[in-house]
Design a protein around this motif. Sequence first.
Motif, short mmCIF file in Angstrom:
data_model
loop_
_atom_site.label_atom_id
_atom_site.label_comp_id
_atom_site.label_asym_id
_atom_site.label_seq_id
_atom_site.Cartn_x
_atom_site.Cartn_y
_atom_site.Cartn_z
N GLN A 1 36.04 37.69 39.16
CA GLN A 1 37.27 37.61 38.80
C GLN A 1 38.30 36.94 39.41
O GLN A 1 39.13 36.57 38.07
CB GLN A 1 37.01 39.18 38.70
N MET A 2 38.16 37.20 40.57
CA MET A 2 39.43 36.03 41.39
C MET A 2 39.25 34.59 40.22
O MET A 2 40.67 34.10 40.03
CB MET A 2 39.66 35.86 42.26
N THR B 1 40.56 35.11 36.53
CA THR B 1 42.41 36.17 36.34
C THR B 1 42.98 34.32 36.74
O THR B 1 44.01 34.24 36.19
CB THR B 1 42.87 36.22 37.52
N GLY C 1 51.04 39.68 34.25
CA GLY C 1 49.38 39.96 34.63
C GLY C 1 48.53 39.80 35.51
O GLY C 1 47.84 40.76 35.66
N SER C 2 48.28 38.71 34.88
CA SER C 2 47.10 38.40 36.18
C SER C 2 47.81 38.10 37.86
O SER C 2 46.09 38.47 38.37
CB SER C 2 47.39 36.36 35.68
N TYR C 3 48.55 38.16 37.89
CA TYR C 3 49.44 38.10 39.31
C TYR C 3 48.84 39.91 39.32
O TYR C 3 48.39 39.94 40.81
CB TYR C 3 51.08 37.84 39.53
N TRP C 4 48.61 40.53 38.94
CA TRP C 4 48.95 41.79 39.18
C TRP C 4 47.13 42.51 39.38
O TRP C 4 46.57 42.99 39.91
CB TRP C 4 49.88 42.90 38.38
N ILE C 5 46.48 41.62 38.57
CA ILE C 5 45.36 41.48 38.87
C ILE C 5 44.92 40.94 39.67
O ILE C 5 43.91 41.49 40.61
CB ILE C 5 44.37 41.25 37.25
N MET C 6 45.55 40.12 40.29
CA MET C 6 44.66 39.56 41.72
C MET C 6 44.94 40.07 42.30
O MET C 6 44.40 40.38 43.95
CB MET C 6 45.76 37.96 41.54
N GLY D 1 45.25 43.20 42.38
CA GLY D 1 44.04 44.51 42.53
C GLY D 1 42.76 44.30 43.14
O GLY D 1 42.05 44.89 43.48
N LEU D 2 42.82 43.01 43.24
CA LEU D 2 41.66 42.35 43.26
C LEU D 2 40.90 42.08 44.60
O LEU D 2 40.49 42.97 45.13
CB LEU D 2 41.05 41.17 42.87
#
Lengths: 486, 72
Positions: free
Chosen positions: A332-333, A336, A384-389, A391-392
Amino acid sequence: MNQTISTRGIWRVIGASSAGTLIEWYDFYIFGSLATVIANQFFPKTNPTAALLSTLATFAAGFIVRPFGALVFGRLGDLMGRKNTFLLTLILMGGSTFAIGLVPGYESIGFAAPLLVLLLRLVQGLALGGEYGGAATYVAEHAPPGKRGYYTSWIQTTATLGLFLSLGVILLTRHLLDSDPATSIQKFNNWGWRIPFLVSILLVIVSIYIRLKMEESPLFKKLKASGKTSSNPLKESFGHKANLKMVLLALFGAAMGQGVVWYTGQFYAQSFMENVCKVGFDQSRTILIWAILFATPFFIVFGALSDRLGRKRIMLAGMLLAVCLYRPVYRQMLQTAEVPALPAVTRTAVDGGSQRIALENGFQYTTQTVSGNSIATDKQLAPGSYWIMVGLVFIQVLLVTMVYGPIAAFLVELFPTRIRYTSMSLPYHIGNGVFGGLTPFIATLLTTTYADNKLIGLWYPIVVAAFCFVIGLLYLSNRTDTDVTD
Amino acid sequence: MQLIKRSCGVVWMIAGVALMALLFRIAVQEMSNKPQIDTWIQWIVFLIVFIPILAGFIIFGYYAVTGEYDNI
């Protein structure tokens, strides 16, 4: 009977121990974090001998010297006492770190420069090898039974917070030396890198002052008063089967898996973002900083939970989750960090014929031609992608808190007071310094050998953690030893 | 449970020996492929560090086989 002190007293003990341990971790990590800059200053590639010393500094400090430091200072701690020994480790670490900041570069003093830096790095590794066992033992021997996991978990935050502090100080220094960002980075690479080394001495002096005011561990004082200290802690720890079998169990059933999870969730995660996902220098570090910030309270949560549920259950749960989750998380990283299929808003020419492209959602990247192929590098993720990363990476640091939060109490409870410092330090530093410390090297080796498979490097921590999980499941007891006065 | 613990001890001992052999093989291969001093230093450090650890793993397996961990 376990002698404990008042609640206020235990917090003074935790504060004194944690402050110094945090600084020692910070001192150790800034060298690793600035490895590229230091290499340019002291280990020029044009000089083969200097490059060799660079290899030695990188490998020997972590792999050989930390466990050796564990033996040297563990022995001292069981002979002389916890307080004096981990005061000594703090002085050694602080002094060597400050000195690294002062060593002139290769261009000024030639070959003496890399030699000095190597020696100072070895002293850092030696000091770190003696610090953790002392701090954890010191707190645990003051803690009341039934809350040892909770109180020692505060020491467990220091490694991650030391990393957090080192990343933060480096990022701040890198950007504050000049109003122009590019000039600031250039100044940092030339001389500003010394600042994180030099400022640590102030923190070390404060920590030394605090530790000087502390009393010796009550259990050790009692042991010494009764004349029951060990005359040869090394022989007792590793020469007698009754204790050696517990040292081996601590290593293969707990510390080994804990070490790889610790390094994967923090160091490899950052390295993967920067070198595989091609996320830019700053974002790969700020993502880790946020993840650490959000996850750090869970060291305390899982340390406290281990007092109720048992150390084994929490640590092994963390290892099992790591084995199951690493591949999907890292996949997922990668996804992302992929360049979104969106139109470019701006295209700016940069040096070397590359282009800096900004997309409409805020994603930016630089094109670079490698072996005839255009690849995207120095990516700046959209919000958005920054905060997903974040989270991962947070998930990975959460697993770190599960395996690491309870382990100080676990290791202390395994060994008798007279050889505790020696016995717990060695498996800890082999598990972390050797197994954990090897994670970046082996992951890189696998990734270089099997270049098409970007997740191949994960097999090392997955296999080691799986082995450790099975061994821990079969052989560790979940019983908490409430009495550490033996 | 005791039987599983002891039986697995044999597995750990065999694994320890196998990993030692694998480590030697990879070290010799890497040092032959890249005969440079820093490659040699890296792999010699690995051998110095990991051989005692793997010896410890074999001893751990032996202790498991002989029932030292039956009543932990």
